[in-house]
Design an enzyme around this catalytic site. Structure first.
Site, PDB file in Angstrom:
ATOM      1  NE  ARG A   1      -3.997  -2.033   2.284  1.00  0.00           N
ATOM      2  CZ  ARG A   1      -4.025  -3.345   2.138  1.00  0.00           C
ATOM      3  NH1 ARG A   1      -2.891  -4.032   2.082  1.00  0.00           N
ATOM      4  NH2 ARG A   1      -5.189  -3.989   2.032  1.00  0.00           N
TER       5      ARG A   1
ATOM      6  CB  SER B   1     -10.447  -6.645   2.014  1.00  0.00           C
ATOM      7  OG  SER B   1      -9.235  -7.362   2.136  1.00  0.00           O
TER       8      SER B   1
ATOM      9  CB  SER C   1     -11.012  -8.766   4.909  1.00  0.00           C
ATOM     10  OG  SER C   1     -10.938 -10.163   4.776  1.00  0.00           O
TER      11      SER C   1
ATOM     12  CG  ASP D   1      -3.449 -13.640   4.917  1.00  0.00           C
ATOM     13  OD1 ASP D   1      -4.027 -14.418   4.138  1.00  0.00           O
ATOM     14  OD2 ASP D   1      -3.035 -12.518   4.576  1.00  0.00           O
TER      15      ASP D   1
ATOM     16  NE  ARG E   1      -2.940 -19.599   1.773  1.00  0.00           N
ATOM     17  CZ  ARG E   1      -2.580 -18.348   2.030  1.00  0.00           C
ATOM     18  NH1 ARG E   1      -3.357 -17.590   2.806  1.00  0.00           N
ATOM     19  NH2 ARG E   1      -1.472 -17.855   1.514  1.00  0.00           N
TER      20      ARG E   1
END
Length: 406
Positions: free
Chosen positions: A26, A144, A171, A287, A318
């Site tokens: 970011r 997100s 999120s 995460d 995952r």
């Protein structure tokens, strides 16, 4: 390449954690939009941020972002605002990760983005130009990163952006992170319930220091939970962090890990006091879900985790990967419905050493490495950690693990 891991008899050490790649990516994009005139400090040194840095130099009009999902999403929005014709492509897995909702949203506010292969997926051809902006509506349960990508370019749009998010917004900490960082670069936004409004306004150059990564910290918390008398110091973490994954402090307290903050670090140690069942909705911290699934199994703590829908479109599926690899060390976990993962304590026999596949997924490698404290394991393709934590194996050796290449 494979690594056989032999654990130490006790865990002691000071770990200089990598800085946050979420914040770094970011900061890199916002700094570029602000003109790149002031320095950024402690940018994460990993595959994902390297990709972002090279792309933002704009030396080439065809950009291969490899497996960097954040970069694909953020750069799709960024290059939609940059004059020229750009091609964004990536790894085979990246070409399977959907981006249709972001592309449709960008095109709806004036962008010109087309698919070069399969509709709804990278690679993309982007003809950059000034965007009109205006009103836009998305479902709140989209990634997100889609939302953050739109928000960061919103101030550059002719009409700004009025974004309505329908239903549950997932999120949220990542959206808060984006808006807080935009404010650091001089942009103000209004967020009331389901509506985010950003008016046309300039970004201002600013110096920015990136904090350490709470997602990376989760693996050390997992080890501390499993090792009696563990005592470690993690450098660079902030108690008032903007990262949603700082939730590890509260959650690992339930698994017997106590945290004591100093000005620039956190001291963690095991207490041995843990709950007997963990139920949690990871919708805002997806995460770290792998770390908790592995740690709970190894502690013999049954669990039910919800809010995991996004895990199937990460670097790998995952959910499926966790089921397959935990089975190799005797734990039978289930996904009874979409976005849910649970373990009722059922175990089975298994062969040792267990070879753990990593699926080109850094978090699979690091979360399953914790299992070496309880079982004989070999990690396949350990090099995947370079995506977010290149020094992970060096730090593992520093606290006493023996790593034998195979």
């Amino acid at each position: 390449m494979m690594y056989a891991l032999t654990p130490p008899t006790r865990l002691r050490g000071t770990i200089d954690l990598p800085t946050s790649k979420s914040i770094s990516n970011r900061a890199l994009l916002l700094s570029s939009l602000a003109g790149n005139t002031l320095p950024l400090s402690k940018i994460a040194t990993c595959d994902d941020t390297t990709v972002m840095q090279k792309a933002l130099q704009k030396d080439h009009h065809t950009i291969d972002i490899g497996a960097a999902g954040t970069a694909m999403r953020f750069l799709s929005a960024y290059f939609a605002t940059q004059e020229g014709v750009w091609t964004l492509t990536g790894s085979a897995r990246m070409k399977q990760r959907p981006i249709r909702l972001l592309v449709e949203a960008l095109n709806a506010i004036g962008a010109d983005i087309r698919y070069l292969e399969k509709t709804g997926f990278p690679p993309l051809k982007i003809t950059g130009k000034a965007l009109q902006g205006g009103n836009l509506t998305l479902e709140g349960n989209v990634s997100s990163q889609f939302i953050s990508a739109l928000l960061m370019i919103a101030p550059t749009m002719q009409q700004g952006l009025s974004l309505t998010l329908n239903g549950e917004i997932i999120s949220q900490p990542y959206i808060h992170m984006t808006l807080k960082m935009m404010e650091s670069f001089g942009v103000k936004a209004e967020w009331e319930t389901q509506h985010i409004i950003i008016k046309p306004q300039p970004y201002h150059p600013t110096s920015f220091v990136v904090e350490s990564d709470w997602s990376a910290a989760s693996y050390w918390y997992g080890m501390a939970a499993l090792m009696p008398d563990s005592d470690m110091t993690l450098i660079g973490l902030q108690k008032d962090s903007m990262q949603g994954d700082s939730k590890v402090v509260e959650l690992f307290q339930l698994l017997g890990v106590h945290s004591e903050f100093t000005e620039h670090s956190v001291h963690i140690f095991s207490t041995g006091e843990k709950i007997t069942f963990l139920s949690y909705d990871f919708v805002n911290q997806p995460d770290i879900a792998q770390t908790f699934a592995v740690t709970c199994c190894l502690l013999d703590i049954p669990f039910r985790f919800e809010g995991l829908k996004s895990l199937i479109i990460k670097e790998t599926n995952r959910i499926a990967a966790l089921k397959a690899e935990l089975l190799k060390i005797g734990y039978i976990i289930n996904d009874p419905e979409e976005g849910v993962l649970e373990w009722n304590g059922t175990k089975t026999s298994f062969n040792v050493p267990a070879v753990i596949e990593t699926y080109d997924d850094h978090r699979m490698a690091m979360s399953l490495a914790i299992a070496a404290l309880k079982h004989q394991i070999i990690i396949a393709h350990p090099e995947v950690v370079s995506k977010s934590y290149p020094n992970f194996w060096k730090d593992v050796e520093q606290v006493g693990f023996l790593i034998q290449p195979k």
